[in-house]
Design a protein around this motif. Structure first.
Motif, PDB file in Angstrom:
ATOM      1  N   UNK A   1      97.863 -28.142  20.712  1.00  0.00           N
ATOM      2  CA  UNK A   1      99.262 -28.237  19.993  1.00  0.00           C
ATOM      3  C   UNK A   1      99.112 -29.037  18.826  1.00  0.00           C
TER       4      UNK A   1
ATOM      5  N   UNK B   1     104.932 -13.335  13.890  1.00  0.00           N
ATOM      6  CA  UNK B   1     105.630 -14.677  14.021  1.00  0.00           C
ATOM      7  C   UNK B   1     105.357 -15.592  12.972  1.00  0.00           C
ATOM      8  N   UNK B   2     106.314 -16.242  12.315  1.00  0.00           N
ATOM      9  CA  UNK B   2     105.954 -17.160  11.183  1.00  0.00           C
ATOM     10  C   UNK B   2     105.868 -18.495  11.625  1.00  0.00           C
ATOM     11  N   UNK B   3     105.171 -19.400  10.781  1.00  0.00           N
ATOM     12  CA  UNK B   3     104.851 -20.571  10.863  1.00  0.00           C
ATOM     13  C   UNK B   3     106.075 -21.540  11.302  1.00  0.00           C
ATOM     14  N   UNK B   4     107.134 -21.192  10.808  1.00  0.00           N
ATOM     15  CA  UNK B   4     108.531 -21.786  10.964  1.00  0.00           C
ATOM     16  C   UNK B   4     108.979 -21.793  12.415  1.00  0.00           C
TER      17      UNK B   4
ATOM     18  N   UNK C   1     104.036 -24.021   6.555  1.00  0.00           N
ATOM     19  CA  UNK C   1     104.743 -23.077   7.457  1.00  0.00           C
ATOM     20  C   UNK C   1     104.108 -21.574   7.052  1.00  0.00           C
ATOM     21  N   UNK C   2     103.125 -21.364   6.423  1.00  0.00           N
ATOM     22  CA  UNK C   2     102.771 -19.940   5.788  1.00  0.00           C
ATOM     23  C   UNK C   2     101.463 -19.650   6.701  1.00  0.00           C
ATOM     24  N   UNK C   3     101.196 -20.349   7.699  1.00  0.00           N
ATOM     25  CA  UNK C   3     100.086 -19.877   8.726  1.00  0.00           C
ATOM     26  C   UNK C   3     100.400 -18.564   9.533  1.00  0.00           C
TER      27      UNK C   3
ATOM     28  N   UNK D   1      97.028 -17.504  16.649  1.00  0.00           N
ATOM     29  CA  UNK D   1      96.171 -17.091  17.865  1.00  0.00           C
ATOM     30  C   UNK D   1      94.680 -17.335  17.874  1.00  0.00           C
TER      31      UNK D   1
ATOM     32  N   UNK E   1      94.662 -20.737  19.556  1.00  0.00           N
ATOM     33  CA  UNK E   1      94.795 -20.744  20.986  1.00  0.00           C
ATOM     34  C   UNK E   1      93.466 -20.118  21.820  1.00  0.00           C
TER      35      UNK E   1
ATOM     36  N   UNK F   1     107.264 -25.571  19.077  1.00  0.00           N
ATOM     37  CA  UNK F   1     106.946 -26.900  19.086  1.00  0.00           C
ATOM     38  C   UNK F   1     107.890 -28.126  19.212  1.00  0.00           C
TER      39      UNK F   1
ATOM     40  N   UNK G   1      99.601 -15.875  34.084  1.00  0.00           N
ATOM     41  CA  UNK G   1      98.290 -15.910  33.650  1.00  0.00           C
ATOM     42  C   UNK G   1      97.368 -17.179  33.433  1.00  0.00           C
ATOM     43  N   UNK G   2      98.330 -17.992  32.595  1.00  0.00           N
ATOM     44  CA  UNK G   2      97.791 -19.148  32.114  1.00  0.00           C
ATOM     45  C   UNK G   2      97.755 -20.404  33.195  1.00  0.00           C
TER      46      UNK G   2
ATOM     47  N   UNK H   1     100.415 -25.639  10.723  1.00  0.00           N
ATOM     48  CA  UNK H   1     101.631 -25.261  10.137  1.00  0.00           C
ATOM     49  C   UNK H   1     102.094 -26.289   8.945  1.00  0.00           C
TER      50      UNK H   1
ATOM     51  N   UNK I   1     100.583 -15.522  12.329  1.00  0.00           N
ATOM     52  CA  UNK I   1     100.450 -15.336  13.880  1.00  0.00           C
ATOM     53  C   UNK I   1      99.008 -15.371  14.280  1.00  0.00           C
ATOM     54  N   UNK I   2      98.254 -14.497  13.390  1.00  0.00           N
ATOM     55  CA  UNK I   2      96.792 -14.291  14.005  1.00  0.00           C
ATOM     56  C   UNK I   2      95.963 -15.548  13.953  1.00  0.00           C
TER      57      UNK I   2
ATOM     58  N   UNK J   1     106.923 -20.687  14.945  1.00  0.00           N
ATOM     59  CA  UNK J   1     106.075 -21.424  15.753  1.00  0.00           C
ATOM     60  C   UNK J   1     106.638 -23.022  15.876  1.00  0.00           C
ATOM     61  N   UNK J   2     106.811 -23.520  14.468  1.00  0.00           N
ATOM     62  CA  UNK J   2     107.342 -25.071  14.593  1.00  0.00           C
ATOM     63  C   UNK J   2     108.436 -25.357  15.218  1.00  0.00           C
TER      64      UNK J   2
ATOM     65  N   UNK K   1     104.781 -24.712  26.559  1.00  0.00           N
ATOM     66  CA  UNK K   1     104.904 -24.524  25.309  1.00  0.00           C
ATOM     67  C   UNK K   1     103.863 -23.617  24.631  1.00  0.00           C
ATOM     68  N   UNK K   2     102.652 -23.888  25.121  1.00  0.00           N
ATOM     69  CA  UNK K   2     101.342 -22.840  24.698  1.00  0.00           C
ATOM     70  C   UNK K   2     101.898 -21.418  25.177  1.00  0.00           C
TER      71      UNK K   2
ATOM     72  N   UNK L   1     101.643 -10.493  16.299  1.00  0.00           N
ATOM     73  CA  UNK L   1     100.943 -11.419  15.142  1.00  0.00           C
ATOM     74  C   UNK L   1     102.003 -11.742  14.160  1.00  0.00           C
TER      75      UNK L   1
ATOM     76  N   UNK M   1     103.554 -14.471  19.664  1.00  0.00           N
ATOM     77  CA  UNK M   1     102.591 -13.693  18.943  1.00  0.00           C
ATOM     78  C   UNK M   1     102.193 -12.397  19.562  1.00  0.00           C
TER      79      UNK M   1
ATOM     80  N   UNK N   1     104.370 -19.974  22.790  1.00  0.00           N
ATOM     81  CA  UNK N   1     103.555 -19.535  21.339  1.00  0.00           C
ATOM     82  C   UNK N   1     102.960 -18.210  21.745  1.00  0.00           C
ATOM     83  N   UNK N   2     102.271 -18.077  22.589  1.00  0.00           N
ATOM     84  CA  UNK N   2     101.156 -16.912  23.023  1.00  0.00           C
ATOM     85  C   UNK N   2     102.271 -15.682  23.058  1.00  0.00           C
TER      86      UNK N   2
END
Lengths: 229, 229
Positions: free
Chosen positions: B63, A77-80, B75-77, B83, B86, A86, A49-50, B70, B79-80, A82-83, A62-63, A75, A70, A66-67
């Motif tokens: 990115x 998934x935690x920030x960590x 790290x508390x961001x 999104x 993105x 990355x 799709x991307x 983050x 998933x939404x 996602x990190x 990577x993008x 939604x 999520x 991440x998508x």
């Protein structure tokens, strides 16, 4: 007989897909509660799709990861996490370039009698840094980084450099990108399959031509060039 | 007098920085609990840190925003929120191309007597889709998308096309990328400042040359070319 011998780069001169596969394994493990097949399928459809917006390359990959993370977690998934994705990307970008067997000798040998080009599809900065890190940059008199490899792409490049298709040969691992369009414009092409090939690349029109050869590995290329010349 | 008139694209032919600025505003708002200056500074230093790996372009910018979110939230961001970032990126990639005033007429007029080129720095697929969407693609006989604009870059392009620097003129909004390297290799350059300019671009060596002009807007270009020719 040939004015130019052109090479594809990823999975023709050096390993590339294996780095994506390794990262995909880590990604599946990170999302293991969702089952490996679901993760793989969601990632694959997100990537397709991307593709139009992001093109080929690590940043787009990577993008898409991440998508996918999520989407699969609704939604949550935690920030960590996602990190972590990355960081997967950063590792991919920093991964050492592993040349395939025979590549260095063959490129060195052929560069003594031919103009060698590199024609590679992908992300501009990814490809430039990989070429620099490969240690092969000096053997190539021309490097073309393109967003897609079609008849139009190749015709434009050959016209711009005033090279006749019949005096041009392209070496690569992808039938669809490195072989079919070349044979269709009257140039020569040598297919050297990589051990595995990304599913999106496998569909291609039939090629039936004496302008096309297949080799098991690149070490056999100098002899083939000698025979054809 | 000139064989080729080359144009920069972003912020010379069409608005680009304004799209980044708009997105940055949305991003600051999303993270408003952290104070606008902190968000801006963190994003800016993340971008500069990532430039070497990600290059210029929307994907790298997305990115860097994700990484910044983050870092600022430890790290508390959610998933939404990721999104949302993105989606900011997707909006940027789909944003209509707004030509700057006079661009269409000037490009059309000059294309009748000169070879026009486009030389633009950035992400391959971003730039290709922007050129396609601009409606100007047909006026340019050559498009070069490069990862950086240095003396080396320009020398390589001119040599490849067998163009003498003294018969080449480049039009752009960035002193550092579009003007200084050209004047240094003996070519001509016309600086047309954009209303604001990204801070990273503002440092540049002094230029003192009769090969260099400055115009208030691109509508004045045909007269200048006429005078010089």
């Amino acid at each position: 007989m040939f004015d130019v011998i052109a090479f594809d780069a990823d999975d023709t001169l050096w390993h590339n897909e294996s780095i994506f596969t390794m990262t995909q394994n880590k990604f599946r493990e990170m999302l293991s509660s969702h089952g490996p097949e679901v993760v793989e399928q969601t990632l694959s459809s997100t990537q397709i799709k991307n593709l139009k917006h992001f093109g080929y390359g690590v940043k787009g990959f990577i993008l898409s990861m991440i998508e996918t993370s999520i989407e699969l977690t609704n939604g949550d998934v935690s920030g960590n996490e996602i990190q972590q994705i990355l960081d997967f990307g950063r590792e991919m970008l920093a991964a050492p370039i592993e040349l395939l067997p025979h590549v260095r000798e063959v490129v060195e040998e052929l560069s003594q009698n031919y103009h060698l080009w590199l024609i590679t599809k992908g992300d501009l900065i990814d490809q430039e840094t990989k070429i620099a890190r490969s240690g092969l940059a000096d053997y190539f008199s021309n490097v073309e980084i393109v967003s897609d490899k079609t008849i139009v792409t190749y015709t434009k490049i050959l016209t711009q450099h005033r090279i006749e298709p019949v005096r041009f040969i392209m070496i690569g691992n992808s039938m669809r990108s490195d072989i079919v369009p070349l044979v269709q414009i009257g140039a020569h092409a040598v297919h050297i399959p990589y051990s595995s090939t990304w599913e999106h690349e496998q569909d291609h029109p039939h090629v039936d031509s004496d302008h096309y050869s297949e080799l098991q590995h690149i070490g056999l290329l100098p002899n083939l060039i000698l025979e054809k010349g």
